[in-house]
Motif scaffolding. Structure first.
Motif, PDB file in Angstrom:
ATOM      1  N   ASP A   1      19.898   4.047   9.551  1.00 18.81           N
ATOM      2  CA  ASP A   1      18.510   4.161  10.213  1.00 18.81           C
ATOM      3  C   ASP A   1      17.449   5.172  10.227  1.00 18.81           C
ATOM      4  O   ASP A   1      16.409   5.188  10.103  1.00 18.81           O
ATOM      5  CB  ASP A   1      19.141   4.422  11.869  1.00 18.81           C
ATOM      6  N   ALA A   2      18.007   6.479   9.733  1.00 19.94           N
ATOM      7  CA  ALA A   2      17.119   7.630   9.418  1.00 19.94           C
ATOM      8  C   ALA A   2      16.283   7.195   7.877  1.00 19.94           C
ATOM      9  O   ALA A   2      15.256   7.567   7.891  1.00 19.94           O
ATOM     10  CB  ALA A   2      17.982   8.955   9.255  1.00 19.94           C
ATOM     11  N   ALA A   3      17.102   6.723   7.295  1.00 20.26           N
ATOM     12  CA  ALA A   3      16.580   6.272   5.892  1.00 20.26           C
ATOM     13  C   ALA A   3      15.274   5.333   6.128  1.00 20.26           C
ATOM     14  O   ALA A   3      14.155   5.317   5.602  1.00 20.26           O
ATOM     15  CB  ALA A   3      17.496   5.806   4.843  1.00 20.26           C
ATOM     16  N   HIS A   4      15.374   4.445   6.930  1.00 21.02           N
ATOM     17  CA  HIS A   4      14.458   3.295   7.266  1.00 21.02           C
ATOM     18  C   HIS A   4      13.451   4.138   7.986  1.00 21.02           C
ATOM     19  O   HIS A   4      12.081   3.989   7.765  1.00 21.02           O
ATOM     20  CB  HIS A   4      15.020   2.271   8.096  1.00 21.02           C
ATOM     21  N   GLN A   5      13.536   5.015   8.833  1.00 18.81           N
ATOM     22  CA  GLN A   5      12.713   5.592   9.680  1.00 18.81           C
ATOM     23  C   GLN A   5      11.729   6.398   8.696  1.00 18.81           C
ATOM     24  O   GLN A   5      10.660   6.428   9.156  1.00 18.81           O
ATOM     25  CB  GLN A   5      13.354   6.523  10.696  1.00 18.81           C
ATOM     26  N   ILE A   6      12.444   7.339   8.059  1.00 20.74           N
ATOM     27  CA  ILE A   6      11.445   8.043   7.067  1.00 20.74           C
ATOM     28  C   ILE A   6      10.818   7.470   6.210  1.00 20.74           C
ATOM     29  O   ILE A   6       9.424   7.617   5.929  1.00 20.74           O
ATOM     30  CB  ILE A   6      12.356   9.306   6.489  1.00 20.74           C
ATOM     31  N   ALA A   7      11.172   6.102   5.747  1.00 24.94           N
ATOM     32  CA  ALA A   7      10.354   5.498   4.717  1.00 24.94           C
ATOM     33  C   ALA A   7       9.159   4.834   5.687  1.00 24.94           C
ATOM     34  O   ALA A   7       8.243   4.652   4.875  1.00 24.94           O
ATOM     35  CB  ALA A   7      11.270   4.091   4.269  1.00 24.94           C
ATOM     36  N   ASP A   8       9.504   4.427   6.881  1.00 23.88           N
ATOM     37  CA  ASP A   8       8.479   3.753   7.751  1.00 23.88           C
ATOM     38  C   ASP A   8       7.275   5.144   7.867  1.00 23.88           C
ATOM     39  O   ASP A   8       6.093   4.411   7.828  1.00 23.88           O
ATOM     40  CB  ASP A   8       8.900   3.260   8.998  1.00 23.88           C
ATOM     41  N   VAL A   9       7.806   6.109   8.232  1.00 23.80           N
ATOM     42  CA  VAL A   9       6.756   7.354   8.480  1.00 23.80           C
ATOM     43  C   VAL A   9       6.032   7.330   6.820  1.00 23.80           C
ATOM     44  O   VAL A   9       4.832   7.431   7.043  1.00 23.80           O
ATOM     45  CB  VAL A   9       7.371   8.420   8.663  1.00 23.80           C
ATOM     46  N   TYR A  10       6.658   7.507   5.892  1.00 21.98           N
ATOM     47  CA  TYR A  10       5.745   7.627   4.602  1.00 21.98           C
ATOM     48  C   TYR A  10       4.935   6.553   4.485  1.00 21.98           C
ATOM     49  O   TYR A  10       3.782   6.671   4.173  1.00 21.98           O
ATOM     50  CB  TYR A  10       6.782   7.777   3.589  1.00 21.98           C
ATOM     51  N   SER A  11       5.444   5.056   4.584  1.00 18.09           N
ATOM     52  CA  SER A  11       4.573   4.122   4.639  1.00 18.09           C
ATOM     53  C   SER A  11       3.172   4.238   5.345  1.00 18.09           C
ATOM     54  O   SER A  11       2.325   3.820   4.991  1.00 18.09           O
ATOM     55  CB  SER A  11       5.358   2.801   4.902  1.00 18.09           C
ATOM     56  N   ILE A  12       3.292   4.575   6.505  1.00 20.60           N
ATOM     57  CA  ILE A  12       2.241   4.692   7.402  1.00 20.60           C
ATOM     58  C   ILE A  12       1.331   5.615   7.077  1.00 20.60           C
ATOM     59  O   ILE A  12      -0.119   5.342   6.952  1.00 20.60           O
ATOM     60  CB  ILE A  12       2.838   5.150   9.143  1.00 20.60           C
TER      61      ILE A  12
END
Length: 102
Positions: free
Chosen positions: A82-93
């Motif tokens: 979940d943390a991997a997906h969350q930080i990737a989402d933050v970077y994407s934004i």
């Protein structure tokens, strides 16, 4: 965004480092965005190693391992994913914000 995952005491998997700070796309330079991407990739790789370690511990656990311990290892593995997906989402934004300035 900081995501912390607490390993179980006595577990053989390495302790996770703090999540890196992601650049602010609205004001970041080209170099800051690249450094953020590199930090993201490195952290996601660490999370994947940690997740795999937790899953391997479950597989390799002796038959008398307490079910609650196995559940905690699974929860740790899930949290790393979940943390991997969350930080990737933050970077994407932030990347979208950065590109919107171009």
């Amino acid at each position: 965004v900081v995501v912390l995952i607490a390993p179980i005491a006595g577990a053989e998997c390495a302790k996770l480092p703090r999540a890196p700070e992601m650049p602010q796309g609205a004001s970041a330079s080209d170099d800051e965005m690249k450094e953020g991407h590199d930090a993201l990739q490195k952290y996601v790789n660490i999370l994947q190693v940690y997740e795999n370690c937790m899953l391997q511990q479950i597989k390799d656990a002796p038959p008398d391992t307490k079910p609650e311990l196995k559940r905690q290892w699974q929860a740790n593995a899930d949290a790393a994913n979940d943390a991997a997906h969350q930080i990737a989402d933050v970077y994407s934004i932030q990347l979208r914000a950065y590109k919107a300035r171009q």
